[in-house]
Write a protein that holds these residues in place. Structure first.
Motif, mmCIF file in Angstrom:
data_model
loop_
_atom_site.group_PDB
_atom_site.id
_atom_site.type_symbol
_atom_site.label_atom_id
_atom_site.label_comp_id
_atom_site.label_asym_id
_atom_site.label_seq_id
_atom_site.Cartn_x
_atom_site.Cartn_y
_atom_site.Cartn_z
ATOM 1 N N MET A 1 28.454 -51.048 29.420
ATOM 2 C CA MET A 1 29.177 -51.333 28.160
ATOM 3 C C MET A 1 30.341 -50.354 27.952
ATOM 4 N N LYS A 2 30.026 -49.080 28.239
ATOM 5 C CA LYS A 2 31.050 -48.035 28.073
ATOM 6 C C LYS A 2 32.197 -48.267 29.058
ATOM 7 N N LYS A 3 31.768 -48.677 30.285
ATOM 8 C CA LYS A 3 32.754 -48.941 31.327
ATOM 9 C C LYS A 3 33.685 -50.078 30.904
ATOM 10 N N LEU A 4 33.058 -51.071 30.294
ATOM 11 C CA LEU A 4 33.786 -52.279 29.884
ATOM 12 C C LEU A 4 34.851 -51.937 28.843
ATOM 13 N N SER A 5 34.460 -51.107 27.859
ATOM 14 C CA SER A 5 35.426 -50.749 26.809
ATOM 15 C C SER A 5 36.560 -49.900 27.378
ATOM 16 N N THR A 6 36.224 -49.016 28.311
ATOM 17 C CA THR A 6 37.260 -48.193 28.942
ATOM 18 C C THR A 6 38.237 -49.075 29.697
ATOM 19 N N MET A 7 37.683 -50.037 30.455
ATOM 20 C CA MET A 7 38.528 -50.949 31.225
ATOM 21 C C MET A 7 39.432 -51.759 30.310
ATOM 22 N N LEU A 8 38.859 -52.137 29.159
ATOM 23 C CA LEU A 8 39.613 -52.939 28.183
ATOM 24 C C LEU A 8 40.829 -52.164 27.654
ATOM 25 N N ILE A 9 40.579 -50.896 27.340
ATOM 26 C CA ILE A 9 41.677 -50.049 26.814
ATOM 27 C C ILE A 9 42.746 -49.865 27.875
ATOM 28 N N VAL A 10 42.307 -49.576 29.104
ATOM 29 C CA VAL A 10 43.263 -49.363 30.204
ATOM 30 C C VAL A 10 44.073 -50.631 30.440
ATOM 31 N N THR A 11 43.393 -51.780 30.398
ATOM 32 C CA THR A 11 44.076 -53.065 30.604
ATOM 33 C C THR A 11 45.115 -53.295 29.515
#
Lengths: 145, 200
Positions: A1-11
Motif C-alpha cells: 500500500m505504501k509502495k502504491l502511494s509512493t508510486m502514485l506521487i512519483v507518477t
C-alpha cells in the motif's frame, strides 16, 4: 500500500511536472493563493513541489536582454528574467557600459544595485547608459547579502 | 605565587591585545558587508545611480540644438537625524551629468558656489593685475535650470524591538525662465533592524 502511494506521487510528478502553470497569457504570472490550484500550489502536493524545486535548485533565469536608443541618444537596456523558484529571490546586479572601442565607460552608475522578484514571477531591470558613447553593456549578478 | 601572577598578567595581556578587531580597507567595488541602519556610501551610490539614470533616461536634458544645459545646484536639504554632507549625493550626479555631454554646472551661483570665482572677478579693478588676464564684465553664463531636493528620514517602530527606517532621496530639476518643473524623482532606501541601533 505504501509502495502504491509512493508510486502514485512519483507518477504525478512525472506526468504533470512540478508547479506546472495553467494555460494562460504568458505575459501574466499569477502567484499561489491567487490562481486556481495546480499541483504546485495545491495544499497536499505543494510541499512536494517546493521540495522538488529546492532540490533541483530552481532560481533566476534570464530570458531576454534588449537595447535601444532613447530620444536623447542614450542607450537604454531592458533585461527580462523569470524566477523559477517558489520563493522571492533577491539579488544584486551591476551594469557596465562599453564604448565602440570595447572600453568600459567609467561611471558612478556602475554600482551594485538591489532587485527582487516574487516566486514564479517575471522581473525586469532597466538601465540607461551614462552617455551617448555607449554601444554595448556587460551585466554581473551576485547573491544579495 | 609569582607564577600565578605571571600567568594572570600573560592572559590579561593576550585578551587586551589579541581580541581587537583587525582594521581593513573597504572593498568599495565588491563590498559584501551587511547593511547598516544609517546611510552609508552604498546608499548614496545607489540613490545617485538611480537618479542619474532616471534623468538621462527621461530624455529631458536633450536640447533641440544639441547644446548643453547650464544647471545651478540649489539647496539639498538634509532632513534626516544624521549629519550628512549632501555633496555625497550631488557630486556624483553633477559629475555624471557633465560627463553625459548634456549639461554643465555653474559654480557661480547657488549655495555651494565657488567664492573664489567671484573674488577673482573683482581683480579687474586692481592695478596689480594685467587687465588682459582678468575676466570681463557680463561673461558669466546664467543657469537655465536649477536642481534642488532633500533627503528625508522616517523612523517607524515595529513589533519585537525592531524598527524600520525609511530614507527618501528627492530631486527636482526646474527651468529658471518659467519656474516649471522639468524632471522630478524619488529614490527610497529602506532598512529594518534592531531598535537598539540608532540611525544617526
Amino acid at each position: 500500500m505504501k509502495k502504491l502511494s509512493t508510486m502514485l506521487i512519483v507518477t504525478m510528478f512525472l506526468l504533470f511536472g512540478c508547479g506546472k502553470e495553467q494555460k494562460q497569457d504568458s505575459r501574466v504570472k499569477i502567484q499561489e493563493g491567487v490562481a486556481s490550484d495546480t499541483l504546485g500550489s495545491n495544499i497536499i502536493t505543494k510541499p512536494l513541489a517546493h521540495i522538488y524545486s529546492a532540490i533541483t535548485g530552481e532560481r533566476i533565469e534570464f530570458t531576454n536582454a534588449a537595447t535601444r536608443r532613447n530620444s536623447a541618444d542614450i542607450l537604454e537596456l531592458q533585461v527580462e528574467f523569470y524566477n523559477r523558484s517558489y520563493n522571492t529571490e533577491r539579488f544584486q546586479y551591476r551594469i557596465e557600459w562599453v564604448d565602440a572601442n570595447g572600453f568600459t565607460i567609467n561611471s558612478k552608475t556602475n554600482v551594485w544595485l538591489n532587485t527582487s522578484v516574487a516566486g514564479k514571477s517575471n522581473g525586469v531591470i532597466t538601465a540607461f547608459a551614462p552617455n551617448a558613447s555607449a554601444v554595448d553593456f556587460k551585466m554581473n549578478t551576485r547573491d544579495q547579502e | 605565587m609569582k607564577t600565578k601572577i605571571f600567568i594572570i598578567i600573560l592572559f590579561a595581556g593576550l585578551f587586551i591585545t589579541g581580541c581587537g578587531e583587525e582594521t581593513t580597507n573597504i572593498d568599495i567595488i565588491n563590498d559584501s558587508a551587511g547593511a547598516v541602519m544609517s546611510l552609508d556610501y552604498r546608499d548614496f551610490d545607489q540613490a545617485a545611480s538611480q537618479m542619474i539614470q532616471s534623468l538621462l533616461g527621461s530624455g529631458r536634458l536633450k536640447k533641440s540644438d544639441n547644446g548643453r544645459y547650464v544647471i545651478a545646484t540649489g539647496r539639498i536639504k538634509n532632513d534626516t537625524m544624521q549629519r550628512i554632507d549632501t555633496d555625497q549625493l550631488m557630486v556624483k550626479i553633477e559629475r555624471e551629468l557633465t560627463n553625459s555631454g548634456q549639461a554643465v554646472f555653474t559654480a557661480a551661483v547657488g549655495p555651494g558656489s565657488d567664492q573664489t570665482l567671484l573674488e577673482t572677478r573683482e581683480l579687474r579693478e586692481s592695478d596689480e593685475f594685467d587687465s588682459d588676464t582678468t575676466a570681463a564684465k557680463r561673461t558669466l553664463i546664467a543657469p537655465e535650470l536649477t536642481i534642488a531636493g532633500k533627503i528625508i528620514q522616517r523612523n517607524v517602530p515595529m513589533a519585537k524591538n525592531k524598527q524600520q527606517v525609511e530614507y527618501y532621496f528627492q530631486l527636482e530639476l526646474s527651468e529658471v525662465k518659467t519656474g516649471l518643473s522639468f524632471w522630478q524623482d524619488e529614490v527610497l532606501v529602506g532598512k529594518r533592524g534592531s531598535n537598539q541601533s540608532v540611525p544617526w
